[in-house]
Design a protein around this motif. Structure first.
Motif, mmCIF file in Angstrom:
data_model
loop_
_atom_site.group_PDB
_atom_site.id
_atom_site.type_symbol
_atom_site.label_atom_id
_atom_site.label_comp_id
_atom_site.label_asym_id
_atom_site.label_seq_id
_atom_site.Cartn_x
_atom_site.Cartn_y
_atom_site.Cartn_z
ATOM 1 N N UNK A 7 -19.056 -26.586 -2.970
ATOM 2 C CA UNK A 7 -19.217 -25.597 -4.037
ATOM 3 C C UNK A 7 -19.745 -24.302 -3.431
ATOM 4 N N UNK A 8 -18.861 -23.328 -3.300
ATOM 5 C CA UNK A 8 -19.281 -22.040 -2.734
ATOM 6 C C UNK A 8 -18.788 -20.894 -3.612
ATOM 7 N N UNK A 13 -12.213 -26.176 -7.606
ATOM 8 C CA UNK A 13 -13.118 -27.242 -7.184
ATOM 9 C C UNK A 13 -12.860 -28.529 -7.961
ATOM 10 N N UNK A 14 -12.810 -28.416 -9.286
ATOM 11 C CA UNK A 14 -12.659 -29.609 -10.119
ATOM 12 C C UNK A 14 -11.302 -30.270 -9.899
ATOM 13 N N UNK A 15 -10.231 -29.478 -9.806
ATOM 14 C CA UNK A 15 -8.903 -30.066 -9.631
ATOM 15 C C UNK A 15 -8.776 -30.712 -8.256
ATOM 16 N N UNK A 33 -17.241 -39.217 -4.759
ATOM 17 C CA UNK A 33 -16.650 -37.887 -4.620
ATOM 18 C C UNK A 33 -17.401 -36.933 -5.536
ATOM 19 N N UNK A 34 -18.005 -35.924 -4.950
ATOM 20 C CA UNK A 34 -18.819 -35.008 -5.748
ATOM 21 C C UNK A 34 -18.618 -33.565 -5.312
ATOM 22 N N UNK A 35 -18.856 -32.657 -6.245
ATOM 23 C CA UNK A 35 -18.856 -31.226 -5.956
ATOM 24 C C UNK A 35 -20.297 -30.812 -5.716
ATOM 25 N N UNK A 36 -20.574 -30.229 -4.555
ATOM 26 C CA UNK A 36 -21.968 -29.933 -4.213
ATOM 27 C C UNK A 36 -22.060 -28.830 -3.167
ATOM 28 N N UNK A 37 -23.192 -28.137 -3.194
ATOM 29 C CA UNK A 37 -23.518 -27.204 -2.121
ATOM 30 C C UNK A 37 -24.851 -27.596 -1.466
ATOM 31 N N UNK A 38 -25.374 -28.765 -1.845
ATOM 32 C CA UNK A 38 -26.649 -29.217 -1.316
ATOM 33 C C UNK A 38 -26.515 -29.612 0.159
ATOM 34 N N UNK A 49 -14.302 -31.245 1.853
ATOM 35 C CA UNK A 49 -13.123 -30.512 1.383
ATOM 36 C C UNK A 49 -13.576 -29.132 0.929
ATOM 37 N N UNK A 50 -12.882 -28.101 1.432
ATOM 38 C CA UNK A 50 -13.189 -26.719 1.064
ATOM 39 C C UNK A 50 -11.954 -26.126 0.392
ATOM 40 N N UNK A 51 -11.901 -26.151 -0.945
ATOM 41 C CA UNK A 51 -10.776 -25.505 -1.636
ATOM 42 C C UNK A 51 -10.934 -23.982 -1.534
#
Length: 215
Positions: A7-8, A13-15, A33-38, A49-51
């Motif tokens: 998450x940047x 991101x979600x798709x 599988x998670x979206x994160x910037x931590x 993964x970097x969309x």
């Protein structure tokens, strides 16, 4: 397996996360599988993964949030498998020329520049829609199960120039041979949107989740 979609403040991101969940399910893989910037999530991930969607400069600035650029450099040193999608792939290059000259991650040789050959050939920009992938079978684990001339979905007006031939796994013809899949060590990327490329995209995601790269 832990998979982090980084998450940047980028797009898709979600798709990208949903497509990865579907690929993991098809493999019968028990994946978180998670979206994160931590930092802790990124450093403990098995796959990153970097969309990317939008301008190179804007996405590159997103990597400065919460020290993400430095954290990503640490993951490469560890050998964590990385997949860049669209602008996420472009960020692997040395620099980009969209909205000024902006440093990339420098993981592959080359820079991101306007698709001047396509424009000179009278082709519309952005390069949008389905296009054939040109590659040699067995060239890389990411293309396992694909056949040359399979189609993927592209949306972009800038592309990798002056890349190293050994890093370019597949191309697409759009005024010139446009790098479509790149890979070096534990890092790989697709110029096209795997999350919009139906079975071709899912095949690549399954291959990515199964991949055991060497840094």
């Amino acid at each position: 397996m832990r998979v982090v979609v980084i998450d940047y403040n980028g797009g898709n991101l979600a798709s990208a996360a949903q497509a990865t969940k579907r690929a993991a399910s098809q493999l019968g893989l028990n994946a978180d599988i998670r979206i994160s910037r931590q930092e802790s999530d990124i450093l403990s991930a098995d796959r990153l993964i970097l969309p990317g969607q939008g301008a190179f400069a804007d996405c590159a600035r997103g990597l400065e949030i919460d020290n993400l650029r430095k954290i990503l450099e640490q993951t490469v040193e560890k050998g964590t498998a990385f997949l860049g999608i669209c602008v996420g792939m472009q960020l692997m290059a040395e620099y980009g020329l969209e909205h000024g000259k902006t440093p990339g991650l420098g993981w592959i040789k080359g820079y991101i520049a306007p698709m001047s050959e396509a424009e000179e050939a009278g082709l519309r920009l952005p390069h949008m829609g389905w296009n054939e992938l040109n590659f040699t079978k067995g060239a890389h684990p990411l293309t396992e199960g694909l056949s040359p001339k399979d189609h993927a979905y592209f949306v972009h007006s800038y592309a990798l120039k002056n890349g190293a031939s050994e890093d370019i796994i597949a191309t697409a013809d759009y005024g010139s041979a446009v790098p479509a899949i790149v890979a070096r060590g534990c890092q790989c990327g697709t110029q096209f949107h795997v999350e919009k490329s139906q079975e071709v995209g899912l095949t690549i995601l399954r291959n990515f989740l199964s991949w055991a790269p060497r840094a």
